[in-house]
Structure formats: C-alpha cells, structure tokens
Design a protein around this motif. Structure first.
Motif, mmCIF file in Angstrom:
data_model
loop_
_atom_site.group_PDB
_atom_site.id
_atom_site.type_symbol
_atom_site.label_atom_id
_atom_site.label_comp_id
_atom_site.label_asym_id
_atom_site.label_seq_id
_atom_site.Cartn_x
_atom_site.Cartn_y
_atom_site.Cartn_z
ATOM 1 N N GLU A 140 0.833 -1.196 0.000
ATOM 2 C CA GLU A 140 0.000 0.000 0.000
ATOM 3 C C GLU A 140 0.870 1.249 0.000
ATOM 4 O O GLU A 140 0.591 2.219 -0.711
ATOM 5 C CB GLU A 140 -0.919 -0.016 1.225
ATOM 6 C CG GLU A 140 -1.804 1.207 1.340
ATOM 7 C CD GLU A 140 -2.652 1.214 2.596
ATOM 8 O OE1 GLU A 140 -3.479 2.129 2.740
ATOM 9 O OE2 GLU A 140 -2.507 0.296 3.437
ATOM 10 N N SER A 176 -0.663 -4.402 3.199
ATOM 11 C CA SER A 176 -1.129 -3.033 3.400
ATOM 12 C C SER A 176 -0.281 -2.406 4.504
ATOM 13 O O SER A 176 0.621 -3.041 5.051
ATOM 14 C CB SER A 176 -2.623 -3.007 3.756
ATOM 15 O OG SER A 176 -2.892 -3.824 4.873
ATOM 16 N N PRO A 203 -6.735 -1.477 1.185
ATOM 17 C CA PRO A 203 -6.721 -2.048 -0.164
ATOM 18 C C PRO A 203 -6.266 -3.496 -0.144
ATOM 19 O O PRO A 203 -5.706 -3.975 0.842
ATOM 20 C CB PRO A 203 -5.727 -1.146 -0.912
ATOM 21 C CG PRO A 203 -4.919 -0.498 0.150
ATOM 22 C CD PRO A 203 -5.802 -0.360 1.335
ATOM 23 N N GLU A 238 -5.202 0.966 -7.250
ATOM 24 C CA GLU A 238 -5.257 -0.485 -7.110
ATOM 25 C C GLU A 238 -5.666 -1.189 -8.398
ATOM 26 O O GLU A 238 -5.139 -2.253 -8.727
ATOM 27 C CB GLU A 238 -6.198 -0.885 -5.968
ATOM 28 C CG GLU A 238 -6.127 -2.370 -5.640
ATOM 29 C CD GLU A 238 -6.904 -2.760 -4.398
ATOM 30 O OE1 GLU A 238 -6.914 -3.957 -4.077
ATOM 31 O OE2 GLU A 238 -7.507 -1.877 -3.752
ATOM 32 N N ALA A 262 -4.865 2.308 -2.586
ATOM 33 C CA ALA A 262 -6.282 2.449 -2.913
ATOM 34 C C ALA A 262 -6.500 3.280 -4.167
ATOM 35 O O ALA A 262 -7.377 2.990 -4.984
ATOM 36 C CB ALA A 262 -7.033 3.062 -1.728
#
Length: 240
Positions: free
Chosen positions: A34, A81, A91, A60, A57
């Motif tokens: 992430e 993450s 995510p 992604e 996020a």
C-alpha cells in the motif's frame, strides 16, 4: 499459474509479525505494498530485501494489472497493506479478486487486525458481531447508519480517525447515552489505551481532552431491547 500471498502485518507492535509472514516475504520474488516506504521500514527491521511495487487504494485497479503480469510470468508476489490484514478497511480486495479471476492462486497469510484485536478484549459480543469499518465523514449519513447499527441486537465495531472520533462518540451518546461501548486507541502500540463504559461516559472523557491522537476502533454493544424482543419471538409456540 503462480501465487499471490495476502499477508497480514502488525498494526503497531512489530513483535506481532508471524513466522509465516516473514518466511513468505523472504520467499517471494516481489512485494506489493500500500505504501512502499512504510513496508520498506518493516522489511528493513527484519533484514529482508525484495523489490517493491506500489498498490494503494488510489491506483489499485491499474497496479493490479501490472502485478498480474508478474504472476503470469511465474513470479510469486506478496501483498501487504500499511498495517493489519489487507482487504479489511485497507486495499487488497481488488487485487485478490483480479488475481483469482486470472487463474492464479490467492493464498492468505493470516495476521493482526484492529477489528479482531478489539473484539478479543471487548467481551459481551454475543453470537453476531458486525464489522462496519469507517463510517461516512458526512454527519447526516454517519448518524443515520449509526441508528441502523445500534437498533439491532448485534454488536458492531467501527474505525475512526483522531480527527472525527469525538464527533462519532457524541453521535453514539446522543442516540443512546447508556449503551456500553469499548474504545481501543493505538492498539498494540506503546500508548495503547482501552476504555470501557457507557457512551456518555466515554464521550465526556474524550471531549474533555486537550488533544486526541492515534487510530481508533470502537466496539458498540447490541440493543438489548431488540435482542429481548427477538428472543421472545423465537420462543413463541415452543413447548417443553
């Protein structure tokens, strides 16, 4: 077909990393993260060096396609993450779905989550526990959803940032000031704090503080009146 490993990582205390997570990081060809800077700190602490790719996020969908190309070439990939278990208010879900749809194995490497951590110490959860994650930052939507959640017999857990947690506690207290809640702040970290009391008591505590810091998970007990009514309804017509 290759393997994508979804790896749970510590939510604060690095001692919570599992042996299997470390062995997975050591064995894969690439680690997707992430936040590569955050994951690099974790890997450096455990003296692990692997190529890192970003999968957050905001990107992604696009990043997942790049990772699937790596899997298609036979590379093994681990995804982490920033903290906790990917896909739980983090995510990772999109990547897992796309990888499985592309024919690759998606393998869970279980680890910590703030949800499970708070649930383990909250007590009185009953047989149903709802995980809601982060509520809407919009006051009207937040209160509306809280009323729905607090109107059921099921306990629930929500997440909140330090910037809105006092507003969240105010909303809970307004809906039912006597409802039992448990607030976990900075779980597993140096300044971990777990407060148990009525919604009104906890709100008065936090609203009186000059500064509120940390990440929060909030356990809200179920509606006892609703639970009692449902139990009575379930018992109607039964004979001994």
């Amino acid at each position: 077909m290759s393997e994508l490993y979804i790896v749970g990582t510590p939510i604060g205390n690095l001692g919570d990393i599992t042996f299997r997570a470390l062995e997975t990081f050591k064995s894969v060809d690439v680690i997707a993260a992430e936040d590569t800077r955050h994951t690099l700190e974790l890997l450096t602490h455990f003296e692990i060096r692997k190529p890192l790719v970003s999968c957050r996020a905001q990107n992604e969908g696009f990043a997942s396609e790049k990772i699937i190309q790596m899997l298609d070439k036979g590379q093994k990939v681990a995804y982490a993450s920033d903290a906790g278990t990917p896909g739980i208010s983090d995510p990772g879900a999109v990547l897992a779905e796309k990888a499985r749809s592309a024919g690759h194995r998606v393998i869970p490497i279980p680890g910590p989550s703030a949800f499970a951590t708070l649930a383990s110490v909250a007590g009185s959860g009953g047989k149903t526990l709802v995980f809601e994650g982060f509520l809407s930052p919009k006051p009207g939507r937040r209160r509306s959803r809280l009323r729905e959640l607090m109107g059921t017999p099921a306990a629930c857990i929500v997440y909140e940032s330090p910037f809105r947690v006092v507003k969240l506690l105010a909303d809970i207290a307004e809906i039912d000031g006597e409802r039992r809640i448990v607030v976990g702040r900075e779980l597993t970290k140096l300044h971990e704090e777990i407060n148990d009391g009525t919604a009104r008591e906890i709100y008065e505590d936090y609203s009186s503080r000059s500064k509120v810091l940390g990440e929060f998970a909030v356990f809200i007990s179920g509606n006892k009146a609703t639970s009692k009514a449902e139990n009575e309804a379930d018992g109607e017509g039964e004979t001994l």
